[in-house]
Write an enzyme that holds these catalytic residues in place. Structure first.
Site, short mmCIF file in Angstrom:
data_model
loop_
_atom_site.label_atom_id
_atom_site.label_comp_id
_atom_site.label_asym_id
_atom_site.label_seq_id
_atom_site.Cartn_x
_atom_site.Cartn_y
_atom_site.Cartn_z
N GLU A 1 -1.75 -1.14 -5.56
CA GLU A 1 -2.96 -0.48 -6.04
C GLU A 1 -2.61 0.48 -7.17
O GLU A 1 -1.50 1.00 -7.24
CB GLU A 1 -3.65 0.30 -4.91
CG GLU A 1 -4.51 -0.60 -4.05
CD GLU A 1 -5.46 0.17 -3.14
OE1 GLU A 1 -5.53 1.40 -3.22
OE2 GLU A 1 -6.14 -0.50 -2.34
N ASP B 1 0.88 -1.18 0.00
CA ASP B 1 0.00 0.00 0.00
C ASP B 1 0.91 1.23 0.00
O ASP B 1 1.48 1.59 1.02
CB ASP B 1 -0.90 -0.01 1.24
CG ASP B 1 -1.83 1.19 1.26
OD1 ASP B 1 -2.51 1.42 0.25
OD2 ASP B 1 -1.86 1.91 2.27
N ASP C 1 -2.37 1.04 7.13
CA ASP C 1 -1.61 0.85 5.89
C ASP C 1 -1.19 -0.61 5.71
O ASP C 1 -1.21 -1.13 4.61
CB ASP C 1 -0.39 1.77 5.89
CG ASP C 1 -0.79 3.21 6.14
OD1 ASP C 1 -1.34 3.83 5.21
OD2 ASP C 1 -0.61 3.69 7.26
#
Lengths: 165, 165
Positions: B67, B7, B140
């Site tokens: 992502e 992340d 996170d």
């Protein structure tokens, strides 16, 4: 002082190394890493990183400089470019080089003396300052050399200020 | 199959490695790389890269997933994030891992079953699926584990399709 300049791009990343005292500049190498649009992004980033690392190892610059990325009209392109810039900054940091970052306007001001100079004027001045033989065909390599010249000039000016104080 | 999820963040980059058959998932590690806002960007990128490389070496995942970055309301933040993402992709490519990239919507769909799920719902599902002890405090790290779960689930589904054909 040896300075590496990098002109980040997803398809073509230009690089150039100069030897400079801040006023006279000599070209040591310049080129372009071309990556295939068919390759996934991570493979392209790896290719760019490996080439930059190779250039740093071969020419041992003391500093590396890149241009700032601005969110352009095309946000998607800017985001891709920023990924390449991340990898260029990493190559500079990994080698323990001093790092400089300049806006396109600063680079043009430094090399041409005019912030809104055309690309062709930058190329002309890079050739006039470095007198590379043969001439450098790649616009991206030229832009990278311009960034290197900008950084070398700025660093020398900063040192003169320090000495004067 | 071992999967690393990342992340990306400039201040905090979460990571997590799971062992998964696509349906049952086991957590191997999870954590956060925190970088100081006082450090220059290139130093922060180097810190993130080194930690990810260390995690990959220690846990030997076969795949890594991140992502997608979208140009958010704050374009400047998105550009910084993209630089971190470039470095994360590089760590994945350098280690020769399979690479996956998912939108936040895809990750939420995969983990919670609902693309507009709240952050707290993602955390709840990550804990319910992995039963980490002690619980994972960092949002996170949780998000990174969610990305890993998403990739493992997708890959297993793709394999089932291939076998069915």
């Amino acid at each position: 002082m040896r300075v590496l300049g990098i002109d980040c791009g997803t398809e073509r990343t230009g690089y150039g190394v100069i030897e400079s005292d801040g006023q006279r500049h000599r070209i040591l190498t310049a080129g372009v890493v071309r990556t295939s649009a068919k390759s996934p992004m991570e493979a392209r980033l790896l290719e760019i990183f490996r080439k930059l690392r190779e250039v740093i190892r071969e020419y041992g610059p003391a500093a590396g400089a890149v241009e700032e990325v601005f969110s352009a009209a095309n946000a998607k392109t800017a985001l891709k470019l920023a990924q390449v810039r991340g990898v260029a900054l990493l190559a500079i940091a990994e080698a323990g080089l001093d790092c400089g970052a300049y806006s396109p306007l600063e680079v043009k001001m430094s090399v041409v003396g005019y912030g809104r100079a055309e690309k062709s004027q930058v190329q002309l001045m890079v050739h006039s300052l470095l007198r590379p033989e043969p001439a450098i065909r790649s616009e991206d390599a030229c832009d990278a050399l311009a960034v290197a010249i900008c950084h070398a000039t700025r660093m020398a000016a900063a040192r003169r200020w320090e000495n004067a104080e």
